[in-house]
Write a protein that holds these residues in place. Structure first.
Motif, PDB file in Angstrom:
ATOM      1  N   ASN A  51      -0.771  59.391   5.337  1.00 60.66           N
ATOM      2  CA  ASN A  51      -0.304  60.768   5.138  1.00 60.66           C
ATOM      3  C   ASN A  51       0.336  60.950   3.760  1.00 60.66           C
TER       4      ASN A  51
ATOM      5  N   ALA B 152       7.019  62.840   3.896  1.00 61.41           N
ATOM      6  CA  ALA B 152       7.404  61.650   4.659  1.00 61.41           C
ATOM      7  C   ALA B 152       6.509  60.468   4.311  1.00 61.41           C
TER       8      ALA B 152
ATOM      9  N   GLU C 284       9.238  62.147   9.924  1.00 58.14           N
ATOM     10  CA  GLU C 284       8.051  62.086  10.770  1.00 58.14           C
ATOM     11  C   GLU C 284       8.401  62.317  12.238  1.00 58.14           C
TER      12      GLU C 284
ATOM     13  N   LYS D 266       7.237  65.479  14.472  1.00 53.12           N
ATOM     14  CA  LYS D 266       6.504  65.213  15.709  1.00 53.12           C
ATOM     15  C   LYS D 266       7.160  65.901  16.895  1.00 53.12           C
TER      16      LYS D 266
END
Length: 390
Positions: free
Chosen positions: A131, A136, A336, A340
């Motif tokens: 990512n 992040a 992260e 999430k």
């Protein structure tokens, strides 16, 4: 206010515990160095380390996990054997052989590659996401590189000497043992030592990744530590019996040898493994590995105060880079987890707030029309009968 403080402390618990683990590892390394100067073979230390860990963790597992232990499966058993082989026996043997073939500086440098190797393996096993476009993901990559570079700088660059207060305590006495001189002078076979270093880094990183998978299926960390210690005990004993010919090395007395194997077994291979297994569930294998350079930083400062070693500018600069890299990785992992959780909450809210749609099939419609026709015909028949009677 009290609730917010408790939430912050609960969120910082894995970080605090991993810092404590690195401090415990510093104590193990100091004792290893002391027992090495005393003349004990480290292969024997490895055996006793896991034997003591198994004996120490068995009662704790019976007390705390007797009723909540899930059923043992072949998958969990295989993962425990892999963890014991790679995380216990092979990682320790490779590190010991690397120390024997090269120097302490060389071994420390290879140990600092653990975060990068763990990151690569975690990406391969899909425990981490690269990512790169997200903040992040960038923080995790830059933090891992910064921590590794800082540890390398601390290892290889000295710079100006930093004056530190002396406690006039020297724990090491090099003249007492011939083992230390043999280790310090055995830097000839650098290529084989580098191969052992790669074996150590790969084994330790693979252990963290498999430990993460095992913790998902078997969250009983005391019992999993027993499985790992028992496996490592068997493999380490077999290796020591094949390579160590001096039977006097197996003797333990009321001295530094007993203290070393007891501390290494109860604290390092026992308690620290339980903490690592719990923290892997919370943050993943990369979260555990980025704390490894802290051990080198702590050793540098402890050595300058208690082991008659000098503190240099490179240690300060490398320590700052290690701390900054650690902060970046922790920030990336935290962001992260936050994203999430927000994504999961938004999906739940979207599902709960969606309107209820009732779908009726054509068969149901035909049945309804048929019933209506029957009811209408019945009404007409009754009406005609009533009219005729009237």
């Amino acid at each position: 206010m009290t609730k917010n403080i408790s939430e912050v402390v609960d969120g910082l618990k894995p970080t605090i515990l991993m810092v404590v683990v690195q401090l415990f590892y510093v104590g193990v390394n100091i004792l290893y160095k002391l027992v090495l100067y005393d003349g004990m073979d480290l292969r024997i230390v490895i055996v006793y380390r896991f034997v003591f860990a198994t004996a120490f963790m068995a009662p704790l597992a019976l007390i705390f996990e007797r009723k909540q232990r899930p059923k043992m499966t072949w998958t969990i058993l295989f993962q425990g054997l892999i963890c014991g082989l790679f995380g216990g026996t092979l990682s320790q043997i490779f590190y010991m052989e690397m120390l024997t073939l090269t120097t302490v500086t060389f071994a420390s440098a290879f140990s600092n590659l653990v975060p990068a190797a763990t990151f690569i393996l975690a990406l391969f096993f899909r425990l981490e996401k690269l990512n790169w476009k997200a903040a992040a993901g960038k923080a995790k990559i830059i933090g891992t590189l910064a921590g590794t570079s800082g540890a390398m700088l601390l290892t290889f660059y000295r710079g100006a000497r930093i004056p530190t207060p002396s406690f006039h305590v020297t724990l090491l006495h090099p003249h007492k043992s011939h083992v230390a001189s043999s280790h310090s002078s055995s830097g000839g076979n650098t290529l084989l030592g580098a191969l052992c270093g790669l074996g150590y880094v790969s084994s330790y990183s693979l252990w963290l990744v498999v430990q993460g998978k095992m913790s998902e299926r078997y969250p009983c960390h005391y019992s999993s530590t027993i499985l790992i210690s028992m496996t490592a005990s068997v493999f380490s004993t077999g290796f020591a019996l094949c390579t160590v010919r001096d039977w006097s090395q197996w003797k333990l007395g009321w001295n530094i040898r007993l203290l070393t194997v007891a501390y290494a077994g109860l604290v390092s291979a026992g308690l620290c493994t339980v903490i690592i297994a719990w923290c892997v569930c919370k943050g993943g294998p990369l979260f555990i590995s980025v704390f490894s350079p802290l051990q080198l930083l702590f050793l540098a400062f402890v050595g300058s105060f208690f082991m008659d070693e000098m503190l240099h500018l490179g240690s300060i600069i490398g320590g700052v880079m290690i701390v900054c890299g650690l902060y970046l990785v922790l920030w990336g992992k935290g962001k992260e987890m936050k994203d999430k959780n927000l994504l999961g909450a938004s999906q739940t809210l979207h599902v709960s707030s969606s309107p209820e749609i009732i779908v009726k099939s054509s068969i149901d419609d035909d049945k309804g029309n048929h019933n209506n026709n029957i009811s209408t015909s019945n009404l007409d028949r009754d009406y005609s009968q009533f009219s005729s009677q009237k």
